[in-house]
Design an enzyme around this catalytic site. Sequence first.
Site, PDB file in Angstrom:
ATOM      1  N   ASP A   1       4.864  -3.063  -2.296  1.00  0.00           N
ATOM      2  CA  ASP A   1       4.888  -2.477  -0.954  1.00  0.00           C
ATOM      3  C   ASP A   1       5.766  -3.356  -0.053  1.00  0.00           C
ATOM      4  OD1 ASP A   1       2.917  -0.484   0.844  1.00  0.00           O
ATOM      5  OD2 ASP A   1       3.714  -2.202   1.948  1.00  0.00           O
TER       6      ASP A   1
ATOM      7  N   ASP B   1       7.353   2.162   0.570  1.00  0.00           N
ATOM      8  CA  ASP B   1       7.945   1.976   1.899  1.00  0.00           C
ATOM      9  C   ASP B   1       9.074   0.935   1.923  1.00  0.00           C
ATOM     10  OD1 ASP B   1       6.085   0.008   1.435  1.00  0.00           O
ATOM     11  OD2 ASP B   1       4.886   0.388   3.231  1.00  0.00           O
TER      12      ASP B   1
ATOM     13  N   HIS C   1      -3.834  -4.280   2.889  1.00  0.00           N
ATOM     14  CA  HIS C   1      -4.045  -5.149   4.059  1.00  0.00           C
ATOM     15  C   HIS C   1      -5.527  -5.401   4.343  1.00  0.00           C
ATOM     16  CE1 HIS C   1       0.152  -5.091   5.077  1.00  0.00           C
ATOM     17  NE2 HIS C   1       0.178  -3.800   5.329  1.00  0.00           N
TER      18      HIS C   1
ATOM     19  N   HIS D   1       5.383  -4.324   2.864  1.00  0.00           N
ATOM     20  CA  HIS D   1       4.597  -5.285   3.646  1.00  0.00           C
ATOM     21  C   HIS D   1       3.876  -6.248   2.705  1.00  0.00           C
ATOM     22  CE1 HIS D   1       4.850  -1.502   6.048  1.00  0.00           C
ATOM     23  NE2 HIS D   1       5.187  -2.368   6.988  1.00  0.00           N
TER      24      HIS D   1
HETATM   25 ZN    ZN Z   1       3.409  -0.991   3.493  1.00  0.00          ZN
END
Ligand code: ZN
Length: 367
Positions: free
Chosen positions: A176, A264, A140, A178
């Site tokens: 991931d 995740d 991120h 996200h």
């Molecule tokens: Zn993540």
Amino acid sequence: MPARAWYSHELCFWHDPGSGAGYVPVGPGVEPLRQFAVDPDLRRAEGLVRAVGVMDHFTQVTPRPAKDDDLLLVHTSEHIERVEVASALGDGDAGVYARVNYHSAMAARLAVGACVEATSEVIAGTFDRAYCVVRPPGHHAEADRAMALCLYNNVAIAARAARRQGVGRVLVLDWDVHHGNGIQQAFYSDPDVLYVSVHQDGLFPPASGLVGEIGSGAGRGTTLNIPLPAGSGHEAYCAALRRLVEPAVRAFAPELVLVAAGVDASGHDPMGRMLCTSQTFHLMATALCELADELAGGRIVFVHEGGYSAWYQPTLVLAIACAVAGLPAPADPFLHSLAHLPGQQLQLHQRRVVEHLLTHHPLLTGT
Ligand code: ZN
């Protein structure tokens, strides 16, 4: 000496984003609670890999901290200064939901250092594969902003370092749960780095990682976002892998593969709403190793990103480690709780995402 490298450092596990409920820091309406992004949990993963003998298949390497020259491949000097100052104060937020403690700046430099060194040694042929089990995560983090537990963009920096070392085309595959907005930002107009993200649609960041985000300018077509609906399980990930990732990667023909290998998207993770199991991660990691063997001289580096299930994360890291080592999927004491859920099958609304991309993305349509 095993030709597979395992990069980790004790200080990475000393980084701590502080007390909070889930990802929300203590504040109005939020009681103090053990943060679930606690890095000692990742040390338990390393412990499991060692306890079952899989670490014997790796050469363990202690990385050196990255120097500013490496961090500046992606980040601004002001960003580096913010991380260093916040960490030196021992507490605070270095960006947006990116809290730090006294050890965080060094942990972040070690995480980057591991990824850059692992990539360099794989390019040089010292190792044929590497797995960096590091924290804090990175995908991120943007050029001038720490975000969502990520301080420096470990994988993006490694990709730039590989290019600096003379590698022509780099694949960054990010599974991931996200969206890796920071990696996408770094390479959005770069035709030499293909960024592929398989993530939960609409999770985080908001309105990031949409199917229409395909790169711009010279980089049009070298960003591929696969936003799977919440509830996607093993077969949806298999469909994304076989029908989208593999043909796109073959069309791009990378010389090096980097994997942002968060865990995740598992069915036990508190941050996502996906249903992946250890078998999903083992299958994906094995497939990426095979793609690297086919296209990139076997050169592949896995880098840990998110993973917030204290009890399941070790088994998932072990599954990836087994794939990297060329071993079968490990025994999974938790598999029974996930494997037979009806949601593990490919659903119609999930298949529609795959079919939309098959008919619209430039790398898959050849347009
Ligand atoms: Zn993540």
